[in-house]
Structures are given as C-alpha cells and as structure tokens.
Design a protein around this motif. Structure first.
Motif, mmCIF file in Angstrom:
data_model
loop_
_atom_site.group_PDB
_atom_site.id
_atom_site.type_symbol
_atom_site.label_atom_id
_atom_site.label_comp_id
_atom_site.label_asym_id
_atom_site.label_seq_id
_atom_site.Cartn_x
_atom_site.Cartn_y
_atom_site.Cartn_z
ATOM 1 N N ALA A 599 -74.590 6.093 -10.220
ATOM 2 C CA ALA A 599 -73.924 4.858 -9.787
ATOM 3 C C ALA A 599 -74.791 4.056 -8.819
ATOM 4 O O ALA A 599 -74.593 2.842 -8.669
ATOM 5 C CB ALA A 599 -72.588 5.186 -9.139
ATOM 6 N N SER A 600 -75.748 4.697 -8.166
ATOM 7 C CA SER A 600 -76.580 3.995 -7.192
ATOM 8 C C SER A 600 -77.845 3.400 -7.819
ATOM 9 O O SER A 600 -78.619 2.744 -7.135
ATOM 10 C CB SER A 600 -76.985 4.959 -6.072
ATOM 11 O OG SER A 600 -77.722 6.053 -6.590
ATOM 12 N N ILE A 601 -78.066 3.642 -9.091
ATOM 13 C CA ILE A 601 -79.232 3.071 -9.775
ATOM 14 C C ILE A 601 -78.931 1.611 -10.110
ATOM 15 O O ILE A 601 -77.911 1.314 -10.749
ATOM 16 C CB ILE A 601 -79.564 3.872 -11.053
ATOM 17 C CG1 ILE A 601 -79.915 5.327 -10.700
ATOM 18 C CG2 ILE A 601 -80.714 3.221 -11.813
ATOM 19 C CD1 ILE A 601 -80.177 6.207 -11.904
ATOM 20 N N ASP A 602 -79.783 0.703 -9.700
ATOM 21 C CA ASP A 602 -79.508 -0.728 -9.922
ATOM 22 C C ASP A 602 -80.520 -1.400 -10.839
ATOM 23 O O ASP A 602 -80.473 -2.610 -11.045
ATOM 24 C CB ASP A 602 -79.456 -1.479 -8.591
ATOM 25 C CG ASP A 602 -80.692 -1.230 -7.738
ATOM 26 O OD1 ASP A 602 -81.659 -0.629 -8.261
ATOM 27 O OD2 ASP A 602 -80.688 -1.623 -6.563
ATOM 28 N N GLU A 603 -81.444 -0.630 -11.396
ATOM 29 C CA GLU A 603 -82.422 -1.167 -12.340
ATOM 30 C C GLU A 603 -82.514 -0.250 -13.555
ATOM 31 O O GLU A 603 -82.521 0.981 -13.409
ATOM 32 C CB GLU A 603 -83.800 -1.283 -11.678
ATOM 33 C CG GLU A 603 -83.896 -2.326 -10.598
ATOM 34 C CD GLU A 603 -83.802 -3.740 -11.156
ATOM 35 O OE1 GLU A 603 -84.051 -3.920 -12.362
ATOM 36 O OE2 GLU A 603 -83.467 -4.649 -10.382
ATOM 37 N N PRO A 604 -82.535 -0.850 -14.748
ATOM 38 C CA PRO A 604 -82.417 -2.273 -15.083
ATOM 39 C C PRO A 604 -80.991 -2.781 -14.862
ATOM 40 O O PRO A 604 -80.025 -2.037 -15.005
ATOM 41 C CB PRO A 604 -82.832 -2.334 -16.552
ATOM 42 C CG PRO A 604 -82.554 -0.971 -17.083
ATOM 43 C CD PRO A 604 -82.786 -0.014 -15.964
ATOM 44 N N GLU A 605 -80.888 -4.031 -14.548
ATOM 45 C CA GLU A 605 -79.609 -4.584 -14.116
ATOM 46 C C GLU A 605 -78.552 -4.523 -15.204
ATOM 47 O O GLU A 605 -77.379 -4.242 -14.919
ATOM 48 C CB GLU A 605 -79.814 -6.037 -13.668
ATOM 49 C CG GLU A 605 -78.563 -6.679 -13.069
ATOM 50 C CD GLU A 605 -78.825 -8.087 -12.574
ATOM 51 O OE1 GLU A 605 -77.845 -8.758 -12.198
ATOM 52 O OE2 GLU A 605 -79.999 -8.502 -12.571
ATOM 53 N N ASP A 606 -78.936 -4.796 -16.451
ATOM 54 C CA ASP A 606 -77.930 -4.812 -17.516
ATOM 55 C C ASP A 606 -77.322 -3.431 -17.725
ATOM 56 O O ASP A 606 -76.114 -3.298 -17.943
ATOM 57 C CB ASP A 606 -78.520 -5.356 -18.817
ATOM 58 C CG ASP A 606 -79.737 -4.554 -19.265
ATOM 59 O OD1 ASP A 606 -80.310 -3.826 -18.434
ATOM 60 O OD2 ASP A 606 -80.116 -4.660 -20.454
ATOM 61 N N LEU A 607 -78.157 -2.363 -17.629
ATOM 62 C CA LEU A 607 -77.612 -1.009 -17.778
ATOM 63 C C LEU A 607 -76.775 -0.622 -16.565
ATOM 64 O O LEU A 607 -75.740 0.051 -16.711
ATOM 65 C CB LEU A 607 -78.752 -0.008 -17.969
ATOM 66 C CG LEU A 607 -79.534 -0.107 -19.285
ATOM 67 C CD1 LEU A 607 -80.587 0.985 -19.344
ATOM 68 C CD2 LEU A 607 -78.595 0.004 -20.477
#
Length: 772
Positions: A599-607
């Motif tokens: 949940a804390s992963i923000d890249e890539p944005e679309d995923l």
C-alpha cells in the motif's frame, strides 16, 4: 538409483567446487573429484549386491561399474594432461651420456619423449586395473602326473604307452608332430592353466602369473613369462630409480631380459604356430603383442575392454620397438656395434605426427568392433572412454547432447539416470579443471540431469546443479520452482527459493521469473476473459486447481521486500482476472495474502491507484457482509438494552457502508488513465466496473430500503442515491448498459418500489419523502 547416491555426488561436487582454483587438489589420486566419484559408485555397487531384496537390474549394475571405471580413466589421464611434468632427457641424450644404459631406462626415456605413448601406457595400466578377476586353476600335485602314471604303468607292464601318450616329458613333447598327447586330465589342466595365465597377463599381474607357473611345477613357463620384462640394472643407469616402475631388491644386481628382442620374435613364432594349442598361442600373443599376432590375440578378446587392451598393447609395443631400432637398440640389444656411433639427428616431428595419426586411426576402429560379452561398442560409456582416450571431450559432450535432444536415449531405461548423472558431472569436472566444454551441450546435459533429479524427488539438489547453467541458471531453477505447482506448501516454497541464494543464484530474479512463469502457466490453462458478464449473486463453485495456481503464484514475490514492486504489478493482473470472472472470494483471498507494505508503493502511479481501488472495494465488500451479519443477529426476544446496542451497531455499520460506497462511486473507481499501458488492461477494468458498480448500487439501495423500519431516514437516503447514479459527472448509468449484466431497469424497479412505500404514509406527492 539410490537417493543417497544423488546426495553423495552432490556433496562431492560442493566440496570440490570449493577448491576449484586448486588444481592439484582436484586431481589428487585419493581425494580428487574423479576418484571420489569412482569410490561412490563402487560403494553403491557393493551395497546393492549385499542387499538381496534390491530390485536393481543387472543393466543398472553394469552401468554403475562402467561409470566407476570411466572416472578411473579420467583420474589416470587428466593429471598427465593438466599438470606440468618434470623435464626428461631425450632418449638420444640418455644414450649419448651412457651407451650402457639399460633397456628399461631407455624405454622410459622413449615413453616420456612421446606424449601420446605416455598416455597409452597410462590407459593400458587402467585396463589392467579394471580387468576381470583372474580365475585360478585347481591345484596340482605334480607335473603331468596323470600322463606320468600311465607311462610308468606301461613301462612296468612292458606294454607300450596307451592311447598315443607322449613318452618324453619335456615341454615340447606334444608339439613334435608325432600325434602323441597328454592324458585327458593333464591336457585339460594345461588348457585351464594357459587360460588362467592369459587372464593374469591381461590384468597386468605378471608376478602372480609367474608364481602360478611355479606352483604348477612349470618353472620353464615362468621363465618365458618373465622374458617380457625389460632389462634393468640400476647400478649402471643414470637414473637409479624411476617412480612408477618396479623397484629391485638388489640395487647392484640386474633383472629383466637382456635379449628381449630375440625373446619377442620367439613369442611371435609360437603365437603363429598352428600346431600349438589355441590357448598357448593366445598366451604368447598377449606376452608380445604385434600386428602379426593381432588376429591370434583378438580371438581371445570377449569384451570391448579386451579389444581396447589388445590394440593399445600393440601400439605401445610397436612404438617402443620402432624407437629402439632408430636408436640402434643400445648395447644390451645391439652389442658393441652400437657404441661406435650414437644417432644425433633431431627428432623427426613429421614421423611422430604420422605415428599419432596411425595410432588414432587404429583406436577409432574400436568404435564399431563386435563384442561377445558385455556392453557393445556403442554403449555410451564405451563411447565416452574412447573419446577421453582420444582427448575428444568436446565432441563427446556435443554428441550426447544431440542424442538427448533427439530422444535417442530412453528416459525410462534403468541406465538412463546413471548415464545422465555421469555426463552432468563430467561437464562440471571439466569446467573445474579448466577444460573447454561446449556451453550449449552442457546446458542440455544439465537440463536432462535436473529432470532426473526432479523425477527422483531430489528437490534439495536442484538449485546446486541449476546454478551451473550460467546465464540460464535463473531461468532453469525458476522452471523447477514453477513445476512444484500446488504440491508444495508456502514454507517449502520459501525454503526452495532460499536455496537459490545458497548456490550463488540471484534469488530476487529467481522469484520474479518463477512468478512470471507460474502466471503464464495458469493463464494457459484458464479460460479467457470474454463473453457474458458473470453473475456474482449465484452460488460460487470451489476454486479449481488452475485458479489456485494463479492465486498462489503471488507467493514467490511476497517473500522478500525487494520484489514487492513486482508483487504489486502481478497482484493487479491476478485481481483483475478474478474480479472480471466474478470470483470475488478468490480475489479477496489473494488480497489477504499480500503484504501491507504494498500500500505504500506509489510508483508506477497507475498501478498504485489501481491497488488503492482494490483496497476500497474489499473494504466496501467486507462492510456489506458485516451489515448482513449484523442484520441477521436481530431476534424478536431482545430486551431493551440489547436491542438498543444492536440498533446502534446496525446504524453505525450502515452509515459507514453508505459513506464508503458513495466515495467509491464518486471518485472514478477503476477508471484507467488514457495513458495507461495496454488495451487489455483497460478492457478488464471496464469489465470490472460493469460487474460491480451496478451490484454495489443495488446492494446499497436494498440495504437502505430494508433498514427503513429501524432507521426511517434511510428511505430518503435510498431515493437520494438516484441523483448520484444519474449525475453526468460520474456516468454510473453507463455501467448498467451491458445486456448480460445488472440492468438499469432492475435498479429503477427498486427505486419505484421505494417511491411507492413513501406514498404509503399518506399524500399524493411522490417527492414528499425527500423534501420532508
């Protein structure tokens, strides 16, 4: 094949790979790679022979014996080829320094001057070592005792010798052409004795052959056998002692045959004499092998190894004789004439090359020789042994790899595991001692052995051998991990992945590739996402093996934080498939397997956004289920306090569900960006909206409508929901337009029912419920 043998071979490989930069250690005659594997094979054979209940076939036992022998051949030859030997003087130099050099010393110099001859002598010693155990004849109490008894009886009675028996007892008595013979028992013993002597000569055990002759009261035959020994006199030799040759008790005395050339010609004549017994002729042909006596010697060859020994013995003997003749034979063979002039011309390299070609051509004929006993010439181990002798390991491995690819070898045969295991370890051994091996062939061979290990259930060893595949190691070990399917639980999978690190593989890459291959395998088996929208209100069937394979594929990338970004990508792919198929429970199970850190992963944005939408969805879905569960807890027999507590919980859950669903509906849930990669992804996300947007709207309406008795204001909220559905900003009505999904008419029918209920309280204004 015993599981312990697989493990033992792997342990030897691990130990030797740890000293791969120490060539002397790898080639050590006791603790080196080849002798240790040879001993493992021998120990395993003994174990199988001791175990009377073993169902091992004779073919498998023979394959193990041949493997052990082949490792012995490698150990014999590779040190000679891979290590620097001390310089030896040329034979002409030896003879120039000392014209009285004994024949044995001169023969050693001749051998050291020719690398091929040196190797052939080594191979001949290996053939001696691996020869069958000689059979001793029955003991005898005298020389021709039965013939002697008959002759003496005839003399006592005055009657001439019976049955045409000999009257003289010298060794040539039966060969005078008068037709006389020995008594049957003595003739049988003579045949048995000469056959036994041949078997001792074949095994290189001349001392035992000599001792056998003495025990048989035939010292003259012992002397004829000792005639094969080269003349040695350490007291006058420049090299008083040579490693690898028999020492003498009296350093001042001499031993061997000073007239060996004469003895050799005599042996050849005896071997070619048709009046002698066949076994006698074979014995003399074996003592002094020559091209002229080859057919006689060949008649005694039963196995492929016998043919190889006969050919190599002739090559060694002829090369030594030819070089002796070029040198004049030395004083002990040529007499005083050889002292007048010692040849000083340079070595004729062209002549040496020509002999090497002739020797190679002679050995190559063994590839098609017919044998009477044992495995044929085209047996994989015989082919290997001949290739090793000819120093053709590279084409050997390529030929075997082609055979594996073309299905020449039957994987179900009993010798296939042994053969494949040998070639796999041969590749690794040659690599360790820096012998060039063909990379593609090595890959094919190791792949075949990995399949053998998989078939034998040796999962613990896969990573070690896969690691030897170089650039393909990750892909191959990933293929193995993929093959585990559903047979391994999550702990076993994690342990199998950890073994990749132990054997030098990129464990992160292995995890990613394994997950990718598993997903690909699952999607090949699962039906494609097309056709009518699924019903999610119908009773769900249990998950299939294919679905479980797809679900559990995510495990490989969730063991380590370094692969969480890949896990995020793969999780969205799998979730889209499950939700597009209407398999909400499976999708929820997958979601529960995912680590919270995703949940804390923000890249890539679309995923990252898509994953956030799944979190919203499952939160809403859980709330709806909790509302249903809470509603089911209502019973008629509740006291006031219990009912009040239940009602508060019920109101709270409905309010929370309403807010979560409205937030989901009004925030572009599962609407991909136009820049999103892949039309397939956009179609899948659109399909998910078409399935679940109508479903959530209907469930929210029903929840609000059915709770109006406890929460009267919920009827108004249900009717106000229509404004959100009809709002052009959200275009939720578009998701009702699929003919096989929840239709807009179904929702409007539920709204109409709510309006009618609103009119039941009196009045004709349908909007009074909303405005009040």
């Amino acid at each position: 094949m015993s599981e312990s043998l697989y493990t033992s071979c792997a342990e030897v490989l691990t130990a030797c790979q740890g000293m791969k930069d120490d060539l002397p250690a790898l080639l050590d005659p006791v603790s080196g790679f080849a002798p240790r594997l040879r001993q493992l094979c021998r120990d395993h054979i003994e174990e199988l022979e001791r175990n009377a209940t073993s169902d091992v076939s004779q073919v498998e036992l023979e394959a193990l014996r041949m493997e052990a022998n082949t490792w012995g051949l490698l150990q014999a030859l590779m040190p000679e080829r891979k290590t620097e030997s001390e310089p030896y003087p040329h034979p002409r130099t030896v003879l120039a320094q000392n014209p009285f050099t004994p024949t044995l010393t001169l023969a050693q110099a001749i051998m050291h001057a020719s690398p091929l001859l040196t190797e052939l002598v080594i191979v001949r010693e290996w053939l001696h070592e691996t020869a069958s155990q000689p059979q001793h004849p029955e003991a005898t109490t005298g020389y021709w005792k039965f013939t002697k008894h008959n002759v003496m009886q005839a003399l006592r009675t005055g009657i001439g010798p019976r049955n045409g028996l000999v009257t003289e007892f010298d060794p040539d008595a039966v060969n005078r052409g008068d037709g006389r013979s020995l008594a049957a028992d003595d003739a049988g013993f003579e045949k048995t004795l000469t056959q036994a002597l041949y078997s001792f000569v074949r095994a290189g055990r001349l001392d035992e052959a000599v001792e056998l002759c003495r025990k048989a009261h035939q010292p003259w035959r012992a002397a004829s056998i000792r005639g094969s020994l080269l003349f040695q006199w350490r007291a006058i030799a420049n090299e008083p002692h040579e490693d690898g040759f028999e020492d003498v008790d009296d350093a001042e005395g001499w031993q061997g045959n000073r007239r060996r050339r004469l003895w050799k010609s005599t042996c050849a004549k005896a071997a070619l004499n048709p009046s002698l017994a066949d076994s006698e002729r074979v014995l003399y042909a074996a003592l002094s092998p020559t091209p002229q006596t080859f057919n006689v010697l060949k008649s005694a060859c039963r196995t492929w190894e016998d043919h190889l020994w006969a050919q190599i013995s002739i090559l060694c003997e002829e090369k030594q004789t030819a070089e002796m003749i070029k040198l004049g034979g030395g004083y002990w063979e040529g007499g005083l004439e050889t002292l007048k002039e010692v040849p000083i011309e340079d070595e004729d390299e062209a002549e040496e090359e020509e002999w090497e070609k002739e020797a190679t051509a002679a050995l190559e004929t063994l590839g098609g020789v017919n044998v009477d006993d044992g495995p044929p010439a085209d047996n994989a181990f015989h082919v290997s042994q001949l290739a090793i002798i000819l120093n053709r390991a590279h084409p050997l491995l390529e030929t075997f790899a082609v055979g594996l690819r073309d299905g020449v070898y039957d994987p179900e045969s009993s010798e296939y595991p042994t053969m494949t295991r040998f070639f796999a370890h041969l590749c690794l051994f040659l690599q360790m001692i820096d012998v060039l091996v063909p990379p593609l062939a090595t890959q094919v061979i190791l792949e075949a052995y990995l399949q053998v290990l998989e078939g034998a259930g040796q999962r613990d060893l896969i990573a070690m051998y896969a690691g030897a595949l170089g650039d393909n190691a990750v892909e191959r070990y990933a293929m193995f991990l993929t093959s585990l399917d559903l047979s391994a639980d999550i702990k076993e999978r994690k342990l199998a992945l950890a073994r990749a690190r132990e054997h030098g593989l990129d464990v992160h890459r292995v995890a990613v590739v394994t997950a990718e291959r598993t997903i690909e395998k699952a999607f090949e088996l699962l039906p494609p996402l097309k056709g009518p929208l699924p019903s999610i209100i119908a009773l769900q069937t249990p998950p299939s093996d294919e679905e479980m394979l797809l679900l559990r594929s995510i495990e490989w990338t969730t063991f380590m934080e370094a692969t969480y970004d890949t896990a995020l990508e793969q999780a969205t792919v799998i979730l889209r498939y499950f939700l597009s198929s209407g398999r909400v429970a499976l999708a929820h199970s997958l979601f529960d397997l995912l680590p919270h850190e995703l949940a804390s992963i923000d890249e890539p944005e679309d995923l990252a956004t898509e994953y956030l939408h799944y979190r919203q969805f499952f939160n809403v879905w859980e709330l709806l289920e909790r509302v249903t569960q809470c509603q089911s807890l209502e019973v008629s027999l509740m006291n006031k306090d219990t009912r009040l507590a239940w009602l508060n919980d019920y109101k709270g859950l409905i309010g929370e569900a309403y807010k979560s669903i409205v937030k989901l509906l009004t925030h572009d849930w599962m609407l991909p960006e136009q820049s999103s990669n892949g039309d397939g992804r956009r179609r899948e996300m659109s399909r998910i909206r078409q399935i679940y947007i109508p479903e959530l709207i209907l469930r929210l309406h029903v929840m609000l409508f059915s709770s109006r008795g406890h929460i009267p204001g919920n009827l108004k909220i249900a009717l106000e929901l229509v404004n959100i559905v009809a709002d052009a900003r959200y275009k939720l009505y578009d998701d009702f337009l699929q003919p096989d999904g929840r239709r807009l008419a179904e929702y409007l029918g539920a709204v109409r029912q709510a309006v009618l209920v609103g009119l039941e309280s009196g009045g004709s204004d349908p909007f009074r419920v909303i405005s009040s």
